[in-house]
Design an enzyme around this catalytic site. Structure first.
Site, PDB file in Angstrom:
ATOM      1  N   THR A 154       0.937  -1.261   0.043  1.00 49.28           N
ATOM      2  CA  THR A 154      -0.159   0.109   0.000  1.00 49.28           C
ATOM      3  C   THR A 154       0.900   1.270   0.025  1.00 49.28           C
ATOM      4  O   THR A 154       0.607   2.241  -0.628  1.00 49.28           O
ATOM      5  CB  THR A 154      -0.922  -0.179   1.366  1.00 49.28           C
ATOM      6  OG1 THR A 154      -1.787  -1.128   1.323  1.00 49.28           O
ATOM      7  CG2 THR A 154      -1.640   1.189   1.350  1.00 49.28           C
TER       8      THR A 154
ATOM      9  N   SER B 234       0.015 -10.570  -0.010  1.00 44.66           N
ATOM     10  CA  SER B 234      -0.621 -11.896   0.009  1.00 44.66           C
ATOM     11  C   SER B 234      -0.052 -12.797  -0.812  1.00 44.66           C
ATOM     12  O   SER B 234       0.025 -13.989  -0.661  1.00 44.66           O
ATOM     13  CB  SER B 234      -2.064 -11.812  -0.275  1.00 44.66           C
ATOM     14  OG  SER B 234      -2.859 -11.059   0.700  1.00 44.66           O
TER      15      SER B 234
END
Length: 344
Positions: A15, A61
């Site tokens: 992010t 992930s």
């Protein structure tokens, strides 16, 4: 006059490296070579900053051991050229990544600081700027021309932690990480205060060694009331399984039913290493403290003491490559190698 520290930012994804295209509202990867333009406050730091970005940013992930190796090699190649490193990854798996990197680096004498953010760097209320600025400041920090930090750290929301002591505890708050079994190495307020007593000392002048070979034939088995023999058996019979992190209750307690203990005995006899860690966020496994954990110790289950699950799986991946005897494996696993467990 001392030369300015030279800091390398390694952006892997996550992010923190995203900015919003305000025409489409879509997030796109940020060009870290333009970091000074985006965060002009960095010019106030007494250092020079360069950056390297993965060709294809990795969502946290999707991180795996090949990416761990890529991070480690990036630092290894640039180790003598820079005084400190700031590694940017997605926060969701940051504790796993940074814990593993801490084991991969032997004789580390420079700071490797992991950070990220909950909001993209271009958002109005982003936490990215503070996390990045302070991480670079920590990577720069020196006393007597030597770095204050010479270990792998994780900085988030005003606190620097030993990376292999951390867990992500919140998906929404800026204070996303905790380290319940070890105090922060530094805290950022009006001043940046280092807790020197808790910081690892670089007592060696040996060359950096990077251990790149990791064994990922491992699994985390979390116990819960009502877990069946079929479930445990299917996990312990995974093909080529080498190691298990067994998440038990409280101070290391598990069912003392025959079927459960027999399955563990069979696995251990096959050479599978089974490590006992607590499901609790804080506290330690003390095998033998209660009757339900006495047998675990007898059959060869390894005590993870107060290690985190993230660090436990990292340490398994690291040690399994060494093909140690059962006795040596237990000795090194229950010993603190990178400050990941507390020793009496």
């Amino acid at each position: 006059m001392a030369k300015k520290p030279n800091i390398l930012i390694v952006y892997t994804g996550g992010t923190i490296g995203m900015i919003k295209d305000y025409k489409t509202n879509a997030l796109k990867a940020f060009d870290f070579s333009q970091i000074i333009n985006k965060i002009p406050e960095l010019e106030q730091l007494n250092c020079t900053i360069q950056s390297i970005s993965f060709d294809n940013p990795i969502d946290s992930s999707n991180m795996n051991t090949l990416h761990y190796k890529q991070i480690a090699e990036t630092i290894e190649v640039n180790y003598k050229l820079f005084d400190g490193f700031v590694v940017l990854t997605g926060s969701d798996t940051m504790s796993y990544i940074s814990s593993t990197i801490s084991f991969m680096f032997e004789n580390l004498q420079k700071p490797v600081i992991f950070t990220g953010s909950q909001l993209p760097i271009g958002d109005l209320r982003t936490d990215a700027k503070e996390n990045l600025i302070t991480s670079i400041e920590i990577a720069c920090a020196q006393e007597n021309q030597k770095p204050i930090i010479s270990e792998v750290g994780l900085y988030f929301e005003y606190k620097l932690y030993r990376a292999n002591r951390t867990s992500k505890i919140n998906a929404e708050q800026f204070e996303a990480f905790s380290s319940l079994n070890y105090p922060p190495l530094a805290e950022s307020g009006v001043h940046l205060n280092f807790n020197h007593y808790y910081i690892s000392k670089a007592a060696t002048s040996k060359e950096l060694v990077v251990r790149k070979d990791l064994v990922n034939d491992v699994v985390i088995l979390k116990l819960f009331p009502g877990i069946t023999s079929k479930t445990v058996q299917s996990i312990l019979n995974i093909e080529n399984l080498r190691g298990v992190v067994l998440e038990t209750y409280g101070a290391g307690n598990a069912p003392n039913e025959d079927w459960f203990l027999n399955l563990l005995k069979i696995a251990i006899k096959k050479g599978i290493k089974v490590v006992n860690v607590t499901q609790c966020e804080g506290g330690s496994v003390v095998q033998g403290h209660y009757e339900t954990s006495v047998v675990l110790k007898k059959i060869g289950v390894i005590s993870g003491k107060d290690i985190t699950t993230e660090s436990a799986i990292a340490k398994l991946m690291y040690l399994l490559h060494k093909n140690l005897s059962q006795k040596d494996f237990i000795f090194y696993y229950e010993k603190s190698l990178r400050g990941e467990i507390s020793e009496a």
